[in-house]
Design a protein around this motif. Structure first.
Motif, mmCIF file in Angstrom:
data_model
loop_
_atom_site.group_PDB
_atom_site.id
_atom_site.type_symbol
_atom_site.label_atom_id
_atom_site.label_comp_id
_atom_site.label_asym_id
_atom_site.label_seq_id
_atom_site.Cartn_x
_atom_site.Cartn_y
_atom_site.Cartn_z
ATOM 1 N N GLU A 114 44.439 29.653 -70.893
ATOM 2 C CA GLU A 114 44.017 31.072 -70.916
ATOM 3 C C GLU A 114 42.789 31.222 -71.868
ATOM 4 N N VAL A 115 42.708 30.411 -72.925
ATOM 5 C CA VAL A 115 41.592 30.424 -74.030
ATOM 6 C C VAL A 115 40.257 30.186 -73.014
ATOM 7 N N VAL A 116 40.521 28.821 -72.143
ATOM 8 C CA VAL A 116 39.441 28.562 -71.003
ATOM 9 C C VAL A 116 39.064 29.797 -70.098
ATOM 10 N N GLU A 117 40.453 30.515 -69.547
ATOM 11 C CA GLU A 117 39.849 31.401 -68.550
ATOM 12 C C GLU A 117 39.150 32.702 -69.344
ATOM 13 N N ARG A 118 39.393 33.121 -70.463
ATOM 14 C CA ARG A 118 38.734 34.092 -71.161
ATOM 15 C C ARG A 118 37.273 33.590 -71.492
ATOM 16 N N PHE A 119 36.870 32.316 -71.909
ATOM 17 C CA PHE A 119 35.631 31.892 -72.080
ATOM 18 C C PHE A 119 34.954 31.899 -70.723
ATOM 19 N N LEU A 120 35.440 31.452 -69.701
ATOM 20 C CA LEU A 120 34.722 31.657 -68.264
ATOM 21 C C LEU A 120 34.352 33.056 -67.972
ATOM 22 N N ARG A 121 35.271 33.864 -68.203
ATOM 23 C CA ARG A 121 35.033 35.284 -67.822
ATOM 24 C C ARG A 121 33.718 35.963 -68.976
ATOM 25 N N ALA A 122 33.990 35.471 -70.066
ATOM 26 C CA ALA A 122 32.994 36.160 -71.114
ATOM 27 C C ALA A 122 31.604 35.628 -70.542
ATOM 28 N N ALA A 123 31.480 34.173 -70.266
ATOM 29 C CA ALA A 123 30.104 33.804 -69.948
ATOM 30 C C ALA A 123 29.661 34.172 -68.684
ATOM 31 N N ALA A 124 30.492 34.740 -67.662
ATOM 32 C CA ALA A 124 30.050 35.120 -66.273
ATOM 33 C C ALA A 124 29.555 36.439 -66.523
ATOM 34 N N THR A 125 30.196 37.213 -67.445
ATOM 35 C CA THR A 125 29.857 38.482 -67.600
ATOM 36 C C THR A 125 28.740 38.872 -68.613
ATOM 37 N N GLY A 126 28.502 37.700 -69.444
ATOM 38 C CA GLY A 126 27.332 37.892 -70.457
ATOM 39 C C GLY A 126 27.875 38.475 -71.672
ATOM 40 N N GLU A 127 29.232 38.648 -71.835
ATOM 41 C CA GLU A 127 29.890 39.084 -73.045
ATOM 42 C C GLU A 127 29.830 38.214 -74.441
ATOM 43 N N ILE A 128 28.352 38.360 -75.024
ATOM 44 C CA ILE A 128 28.430 37.209 -76.003
ATOM 45 C C ILE A 128 29.288 37.484 -77.136
ATOM 46 N N GLN A 129 29.739 38.639 -77.636
ATOM 47 C CA GLN A 129 30.649 38.690 -78.844
ATOM 48 C C GLN A 129 31.962 38.321 -78.363
ATOM 49 N N ALA A 130 32.586 38.399 -77.028
ATOM 50 C CA ALA A 130 33.780 37.665 -76.588
ATOM 51 C C ALA A 130 33.565 36.321 -76.542
ATOM 52 N N LEU A 131 32.504 35.828 -76.285
ATOM 53 C CA LEU A 131 32.174 34.320 -76.041
ATOM 54 C C LEU A 131 32.341 33.768 -77.624
ATOM 55 N N MET A 132 31.497 34.436 -78.465
ATOM 56 C CA MET A 132 31.352 34.021 -79.967
ATOM 57 C C MET A 132 32.749 33.872 -80.250
ATOM 58 N N ASP A 133 33.653 34.723 -80.267
ATOM 59 C CA ASP A 133 35.142 35.016 -80.763
ATOM 60 C C ASP A 133 35.759 33.679 -80.304
ATOM 61 N N LEU A 134 35.321 32.951 -79.247
ATOM 62 C CA LEU A 134 36.237 32.140 -78.655
ATOM 63 C C LEU A 134 35.752 30.453 -79.338
ATOM 64 N N LEU A 135 34.532 30.653 -79.703
ATOM 65 C CA LEU A 135 33.803 29.475 -80.295
ATOM 66 C C LEU A 135 34.150 29.104 -81.652
#
Length: 299
Positions: free
Chosen positions: A171-192
């Motif tokens: 699920e974490v990977v899925e959220r990461f891929l979605r954030a990367a594809a949509t350019g949601e930088i804050q969502a991406l940062m929250d996962l790293l």
């Protein structure tokens, strides 16, 4: 033939030992082929415990092979990663096995000497005693104990804790891929995680960053850059590699690259990207791994 049956029965265990010692599925298969030829020349009636005998043969062949490939890896172009192997869901149920084949652990094992690697793998992963290992690698038991202590200290100082492949990790990977594809930088940062690292292996044969990218900011910018230039526009499949959640990127139906994710406490701590075609052409095959219930050598 009886020797064929014995070798086939123990093949998952033998492959796991060879792979953990070599970090290459191709090299592990070569070792198993060499070991089978030696086994087929032996009268099975003279071997009381075939599995113990085969483990010893594979260990010695893997040690010989490891010594020959080390120089080649020192000349490798860019970052070197172990050849990824697709694993079944059952691997994550064995915490020791999952950690031992993880990308992070395999990279730590790569920093050991051949003897240290063999001793650590056989003792700490597969549970063989120092005396049994001594008989296998041709060293005195007291020497093996010293090697084991040195190797364990080295590994424990460098090992990275991670969560094996699971529904939560995917699920974490899925959220990461979605954030990367949509350019949601804050969502991406929250996962790293703050100390996240990206290591990519192109082997000089495919485009890949040659040095690790570290830190949340650097990794986020790197990932978003890949998304913007279309590198992540391929069809994506989730899978498990090396006991870790992973994403397969396919272009025109062919595997172009894959990324294994190291996750701890719900955050991504490592991304291991493989683009080297030499290490990808066997990536569709699922490998059966096995630590086996320990049995004494009795040889």
């Amino acid at each position: 033939m009886a020797e064929d049956d014995a070798f086939t029965e123990h093949r998952p265990l033998l492959f796991t030992i060879a792979y953990e010692m070599l970090g290459s599925a191709a090299d592990a298969e070569d070792v198993l082929q060499e070991s089978y030829l030696r086994w087929s020349a032996v009268d099975p009636a003279t071997v009381e415990h075939p599995r113990a005998y085969l483990v010893r043969v594979v260990t010695r062949q893997a040690l010989n092979h490891l010594r020959t490939v080390r120089a080649r890896r020192e000349e490798y172009v860019g970052s070197w990663l172990p050849e990824p192997i697709r694993t079944s869901p059952g691997v994550s149920e064995d915490a020791v096995l999952a950690e031992s084949v993880s990308m992070a652990m395999m990279l730590v094992l790569e920093t050991l000497s051949p003897a240290e690697r063999a001793v650590f793998v056989l003792h700490d992963v597969f549970g063989y005693t120092h005396g049994e290992i001594a008989a296998s690698i041709g060293k005195a038991e007291v020497t093996v104990r010293q090697i084991a202590h040195r190797a364990r200290k080295h590994v424990h100082a460098r090992r990275r804790r991670f969560e094996p492949d699971s529904g939560a990790a995917r699920e974490v990977v899925e959220r990461f891929l979605r954030a990367a594809a949509t350019g949601e930088i804050q969502a991406l940062m929250d996962l790293l995680a703050p100390d996240v690292v990206v290591i990519a292996d192109g082997g000089g044969k495919a485009t890949a960053v040659r040095r690790p990218v570290t830190g949340r900011d650097g990794v986020a910018k790197f990932v978003l850059g890949l998304a913007r230039n279309g590198t992540m526009a391929a069809r994506i499949e989730q899978a498990a590699y090396n006991g870790m959640p992973a994403a397969r990127f396919l272009t025109g139906g062919a595997l172009d690259w894959l990324v294994a994710f190291e996750i701890r406490d719900g955050r991504i701590t490592g991304l291991y990207g493989m683009r080297n075609p030499d290490k990808l052409h066997r990536a569709d095959a699922v490998h059966a791994l096995d630590r086996g219930g320990h049995q004494p050598w009795k040889l």
